[in-house]
Design an enzyme around this catalytic site. Sequence first.
Site, mmCIF file in Angstrom:
data_model
loop_
_atom_site.group_PDB
_atom_site.id
_atom_site.type_symbol
_atom_site.label_atom_id
_atom_site.label_comp_id
_atom_site.label_asym_id
_atom_site.label_seq_id
_atom_site.Cartn_x
_atom_site.Cartn_y
_atom_site.Cartn_z
ATOM 1 N N HIS A 33 0.819 -1.221 0.000
ATOM 2 C CA HIS A 33 0.000 0.000 0.000
ATOM 3 C C HIS A 33 0.853 1.271 0.000
ATOM 4 O O HIS A 33 0.388 2.331 0.409
ATOM 5 C CB HIS A 33 -0.967 0.003 1.179
ATOM 6 C CG HIS A 33 -2.092 -0.977 1.034
ATOM 7 N ND1 HIS A 33 -3.346 -0.616 0.619
ATOM 8 C CD2 HIS A 33 -2.132 -2.326 1.225
ATOM 9 C CE1 HIS A 33 -4.123 -1.694 0.576
ATOM 10 N NE2 HIS A 33 -3.402 -2.741 0.926
ATOM 11 N N ASP A 35 2.171 2.332 -2.959
ATOM 12 C CA ASP A 35 2.170 2.893 -4.310
ATOM 13 C C ASP A 35 1.272 4.113 -4.431
ATOM 14 O O ASP A 35 1.709 5.177 -4.903
ATOM 15 C CB ASP A 35 1.832 1.827 -5.360
ATOM 16 C CG ASP A 35 0.549 1.070 -5.119
ATOM 17 O OD1 ASP A 35 -0.079 1.259 -4.042
ATOM 18 O OD2 ASP A 35 0.160 0.286 -6.005
ATOM 19 N N GLY A 122 -8.074 -13.788 -7.037
ATOM 20 C CA GLY A 122 -8.238 -13.658 -5.598
ATOM 21 C C GLY A 122 -7.061 -14.132 -4.788
ATOM 22 O O GLY A 122 -7.184 -14.379 -3.591
ATOM 23 N N GLY A 124 -3.998 -12.458 -4.721
ATOM 24 C CA GLY A 124 -3.012 -11.400 -4.533
ATOM 25 C C GLY A 124 -1.929 -11.402 -5.583
ATOM 26 O O GLY A 124 -0.862 -10.821 -5.383
ATOM 27 N N LEU A 125 -2.166 -12.035 -6.734
ATOM 28 C CA LEU A 125 -1.179 -12.099 -7.809
ATOM 29 C C LEU A 125 -1.547 -11.191 -8.975
ATOM 30 O O LEU A 125 -0.916 -11.214 -10.020
ATOM 31 C CB LEU A 125 -1.031 -13.543 -8.298
ATOM 32 C CG LEU A 125 -0.577 -14.547 -7.240
ATOM 33 C CD1 LEU A 125 -0.531 -15.953 -7.820
ATOM 34 C CD2 LEU A 125 0.776 -14.158 -6.664
ATOM 35 N N SER A 126 -2.568 -10.384 -8.777
ATOM 36 C CA SER A 126 -2.991 -9.351 -9.721
ATOM 37 C C SER A 126 -3.334 -9.888 -11.096
ATOM 38 O O SER A 126 -2.821 -9.443 -12.120
ATOM 39 C CB SER A 126 -1.940 -8.242 -9.840
ATOM 40 O OG SER A 126 -2.546 -7.070 -10.354
ATOM 41 N N ASP A 172 0.735 -2.870 -9.558
ATOM 42 C CA ASP A 172 0.319 -4.086 -10.261
ATOM 43 C C ASP A 172 0.599 -4.002 -11.754
ATOM 44 O O ASP A 172 1.219 -4.885 -12.343
ATOM 45 C CB ASP A 172 -1.168 -4.340 -10.027
ATOM 46 C CG ASP A 172 -1.498 -4.584 -8.564
ATOM 47 O OD1 ASP A 172 -0.567 -4.799 -7.782
ATOM 48 O OD2 ASP A 172 -2.687 -4.541 -8.221
#
Length: 382
Positions: A33, A35, A122, A124-126, A172
């Site tokens: 968080h 970015d 879902g 967290g690997l974008s 991302d």
Amino acid sequence: MQQTLSAEFQKRFGRAPVAVTRAPGRIEFIGNHTDYNGGTVLGAAIDRAVWVAIAPRGDGRRRFVSADREDAVDLGVAELSRQVGGKSWANYPLGVLTALEALGRQVPAGFDYLAMTDVPSGAGLSSSAAIELASALAFFELTGEQPDRETVVKIGRHAENHFVGVPCGILDQGVSGFGRAEHLVFIDCRGPSFDTVPLPGGVQFWIFNTHTKHALVDGLYAARHAECMAAAKVLGVALLADATPEQVEAHRAALGETSYKRAKHVVEEIARVTGCVAALEKRDLGRVGELLTASHRSSQRLFENSTAELDFLVDTLIAENGVQGARLTGGGFGGAVMAMTSGAFDARAAERVRAAYARKFHVEPEVLACRTADGAKTMWRA
């Protein structure tokens, strides 16, 4: 994957695609968080990706198909409405179309579009950034433009912010766009500017996906974004990246406990990114691992975007031989944990962690061994 995708395109649409594009998922290595707060981040593009095949149509219809779904999204050239339910995945390429128009780029008319992926959603690997960038490259193949990577990244972020509705920063899309095998991507988000940092040999990544996830658009991500902006205002800075630890401590009472914790996490996380870059330059993986785990503890206690499942995985992993550090990866509120390991952590060790998690939470986590990979690009064109 390219041959499989092309064959499926032929099956679905009765003709061959004119181009195939690919964009990887990513690991948020460190910089949680930071970015959208104007800070710095490190990420790695991984060898899991979204692939898109595309071909033009002459009737102005836009047909979007995902290989793992039966229902197509079939829209006229003037229709750019948000999709819901099982068709909501199409909001990512639709958002890219709106971004192209908003940023003054040519927008393709009719086309057939097929997406295929091995990036778990879902986790967290974008997967969202991957489909945005793969879509952008596919649309540029139809219009004949040859954009630079900064433009493709900017378009993907615009789609996420303004159409999908997630106020993400550039991490991302930036990592998916600028990824390089055997390297991390370093982003100074204020510019933004992009660079790569070599990884020492022998580094491995393991992802443990809990399959627990709050959708980012359900308000939790947006709430943290708002809390950070409010904290910056109290501190008298434009973004938290402009604040110092001393300022945060001096304004603790004015901030209130919640805003204080959010600001402290962000300011200290930016310092951890700097520390990681320095440690990587010295090939000091022990120090890198310490910083990764410290990042998770900060997410757990200060930013409060971890969960019991993620905390259990981190605690279990760092007790294993060969694990140098572990932390949540991505926005948090569920999702996955990343472990940086040496070769001493192998599939048998991963199985021990998986089994311990299953005993604790009565559900099987997904375990992925990942390598770094190159960023988004067109893989084939007719």
